[in-house]
Design an enzyme around this catalytic site. Structure first.
Site, PDB file in Angstrom:
ATOM      1  N   GLY A   1       5.686   3.371   0.410  1.00 11.12           N
ATOM      2  CA  GLY A   1       6.383   4.295  -0.497  1.00 11.12           C
ATOM      3  C   GLY A   1       5.696   4.296  -1.844  1.00 11.12           C
ATOM      4  O   GLY A   1       4.474   4.184  -1.922  1.00 11.12           O
TER       5      GLY A   1
ATOM      6  N   SER B   1       0.860  -1.189   0.000  1.00 12.56           N
ATOM      7  CA  SER B   1       0.000   0.000   0.000  1.00 12.56           C
ATOM      8  C   SER B   1       0.894   1.237   0.000  1.00 12.56           C
ATOM      9  O   SER B   1       2.116   1.124   0.027  1.00 12.56           O
ATOM     10  CB  SER B   1      -0.883   0.000   1.241  1.00 12.56           C
ATOM     11  OG  SER B   1      -0.096   0.327   2.365  1.00 12.56           O
ATOM     12  N   LYS B   2       0.259   2.401   0.018  1.00 15.28           N
ATOM     13  CA  LYS B   2       1.020   3.658  -0.025  1.00 15.28           C
ATOM     14  C   LYS B   2       2.028   3.751   1.125  1.00 15.28           C
ATOM     15  O   LYS B   2       3.037   4.423   1.004  1.00 15.28           O
ATOM     16  CB  LYS B   2       0.052   4.842   0.037  1.00 15.28           C
ATOM     17  CG  LYS B   2      -0.786   4.956  -1.202  1.00 15.28           C
ATOM     18  CD  LYS B   2      -1.095   6.424  -1.519  1.00 15.28           C
ATOM     19  CE  LYS B   2      -1.858   6.549  -2.815  1.00 15.28           C
ATOM     20  NZ  LYS B   2      -3.256   6.080  -2.675  1.00 15.28           N
ATOM     21  N   ARG B   3       1.726   3.073   2.240  1.00 15.54           N
ATOM     22  CA  ARG B   3       2.649   3.090   3.372  1.00 15.54           C
ATOM     23  C   ARG B   3       4.045   2.637   2.953  1.00 15.54           C
ATOM     24  O   ARG B   3       5.041   2.993   3.554  1.00 15.54           O
ATOM     25  CB  ARG B   3       2.176   2.095   4.442  1.00 15.54           C
ATOM     26  CG  ARG B   3       1.290   2.651   5.494  1.00 15.54           C
ATOM     27  CD  ARG B   3       0.935   1.591   6.508  1.00 15.54           C
ATOM     28  NE  ARG B   3       0.538   0.316   5.919  1.00 15.54           N
ATOM     29  CZ  ARG B   3       1.224  -0.798   6.043  1.00 15.54           C
ATOM     30  NH1 ARG B   3       2.345  -0.832   6.713  1.00 15.54           N
ATOM     31  NH2 ARG B   3       0.790  -1.922   5.482  1.00 15.54           N
TER      32      ARG B   3
END
Ligand code: GLU
Length: 496
Positions: free
Chosen positions: A271, A267-269
């Site tokens: 990067g 996920s966006k977590r």
């Protein structure tokens, strides 16, 4: 080996069905890639269908970006929406679900008239109350609608008087098992009572995903559906819709999940997860394709660096793997470096030129010079953007002594280092210094000025690149003219 037996006679049609709510995610790109490769392998048709029924989250901007990213990756499609004009092309359109509402309505009406769907007037509050009760009794959370067996005439009267119902699918009370012969997971069984009467059309007239997806796949004559694992559970509802409308089922293949390096769902977590970000960071489309192809598929000979052409030739759905894949950015960077270093100087130059121009870096237009520069720099380049800092010190632009040179400029010995360096340059017989010339010049400064270590290296660096750290001088100096070196050294001397 492509498809076997019965399905060979059928024209293969596959689709990628993005929702235009943000950038093209690397997971989406992988789904698109496998569908594309499957189409190529089987002389089939690759279609882009846009799933934009979530009117609040879908944007034209996102659609444009996602199509541009697919095009950048080289995943051209045969039917769908043109990435430049955003207009439909192909014979099974419209290709945007928001333009197919009449089609969904017509099929919803067909199901109602066959007694396979019904208007449901339950309010959210009533549904919540049912849920609470089911929860407290430990029962499955399924809507029990009192409208299931309501007379159609009665429902129409209510609608006439202004009520806005949803349309629900009427599940068959008879229990049975739905079997998905998944191309990647083998047989997956779903007991029919896993789902209750589910919504087909919302009260605002928009279809839900499971309804429009099934209708579109059927009407667009999709033969194989490769999609994310998270849709496996949706397949049961879609199969029920297919069955109720008398459509033939496509074959399904649910891809492996992609995890971040911490083994959590990517996920966006983690990067960068959008293709666009990788493009901006200087990754090559063929490298990104190569890397994502290996997240759930493997080359028959275990090859890791694979061209797009070779992917098309060697891909087979039989090598798709259901085990989760880990998105390892270090590996992506390595794959990128391999593709980048395989480019010819001219190809690489074309790709980095706009990046250098953007930074105001101006370099000699001489192909021998370029060849020499690439010989030295290519081993240090992993992404296109790495070229910026490698080439920057060679820019013909203004030479500046940067503030962190202050310490080196304050040493007593620095002045004589600069003078000696200028003297050596002036006496040098040719237009440029080779690596050896530079090493012996540096040694001469060392001996004549009786300086060593940082008192030698840092001032020389300041005189060449305007700062005491960074770039390897023995690589840079041969790429600079003697004239430039003298000018820079004089400017450094004057700055004391
Ligand atoms: N629009 C869906 C998604 O973006 C596609 C689902 C499908 O392929 O059926 O996840």
């Amino acid at each position: 080996m492509g498809l076997k037996g019965e399905s060979m006679s059928q024209q293969v049609r596959v689709r990628f069905a993005p929702s235009p709510t943000g950038f093209l995610h690397v997971g989406g790109a992988r789904t698109a890639l496998y569908n594309y490769l499957f189409a190529k392998k089987n002389n089939g048709t690759f279609i882009i269908r846009v799933e934009d029924t979530d009117l609040e989250r879908s944007t034209e901007e996102s659609l444009k970006m996602q199509l541009a990213d697919l095009k950048w990756l080289g995943l051209d499609w045969d039917e769908g929406i043109d990435p430049d004009t955003l207009k439909d092309f192909g014979e099974h359109g419209p290709y945007r679900q928001s333009e197919r509402l009449e089609i969904y309505n017509k099929h919803a009406q067909e199901l109602i008239s066959k007694g396979k769907a019904y208007y449901c007037f339950l309010t959210d509050k009533e549904i919540d109350a049912q849920r609470e009760e089911q929860k407290s009794k430990g029962l499955p959370l399924q809507v029990n609608s009192p409208y299931r067996d309501q007379e159609l005439a009665q429902a129409l009267e209510k609608i006439e008087s202004g009520e806005k119902p949803v349309i629900r699918f009427k599940t068959n009370p008879e229990k049975k098992t739905y079997v998905v012969d998944d191309l990647i997971r083998n047989q997956v069984n779903f007991p029919s009572d896993m789902v209750g009467d589910f919504v087909l059309m919302r009260s605002n007239g928009m279809p839900v995903y499971n309804f429009c997806c099934a209708i579109d796949d059927a009407l667009m004559k999709i033969t194989h559906v490769f999609r994310a694992e998270e849709h496996l559970n949706n397949t049961l509802r879609q199969m029920m819709v297919y069955e109720a409308l008398g459509f033939a089922l496509p074959k399904f293949g649910h891809l492996s999940i992609i995890l971040g390096e911490d083994k959590q769902k990517l996920s966006k977590r983690h990067g960068a997860t959008s293709c666009h970000e990788y493009k901006l960071r200087g990754f090559l489309p063929e490298a990104l394709l190569n890397f994502i192809a290996l997240l759930g598929w493997s080359h028959p000979e275990g090859k890791e660096i694979i061209s797009k052409k070779e992917l098309c030739e060697t891909f087979s759905e039989e090598r798709l793997n259901s085990a989760s894949a880990v998105f390892d950015e270090t590996k992506l960077t390595w794959v990128n470096a391999m593709h980048l270093r395989a480019l010819s100087d001219d190809q690489l130059w074309e790709l980095i030129k706009p990046l250098l121009n953007n930074e105001g870096i101006s370099l000699p237009e001489d192909s021998d010079w370029r060849k020499q520069a690439f010989e030295l720099f290519k081993p240090y380049m992993e992404t296109l953007t790495d070229a910026i800092e490698l080439f920057r010190p060679l820019s013909k632009g203004e030479f500046k002594i940067l503030p962190d040179s202050k310490e080196a400029l304050s040493w007593e010995s620095t002045k004589s280092v600069f003078q000696k360096w200028i003297e050596i340059l002036n006496a040098h017989p040719t237009e440029a210094l080779s690596e050896d010339d530079f090493m012996s010049a540096q040694n001469k400064v060392k001996v004549d000025c009786e300086v060593k270590g940082k008192k030698l290296f840092m001032p020389i660096r300041v005189a060449i690149i305007g700062k005491p750290h960074g770039a390897e001088l023995k690589l840079l100096v041969p790429l600079m003219s003697k004239e430039t070196l003298i000018q820079r050294a004089k400017a450094a001397l004057e700055s004391i």
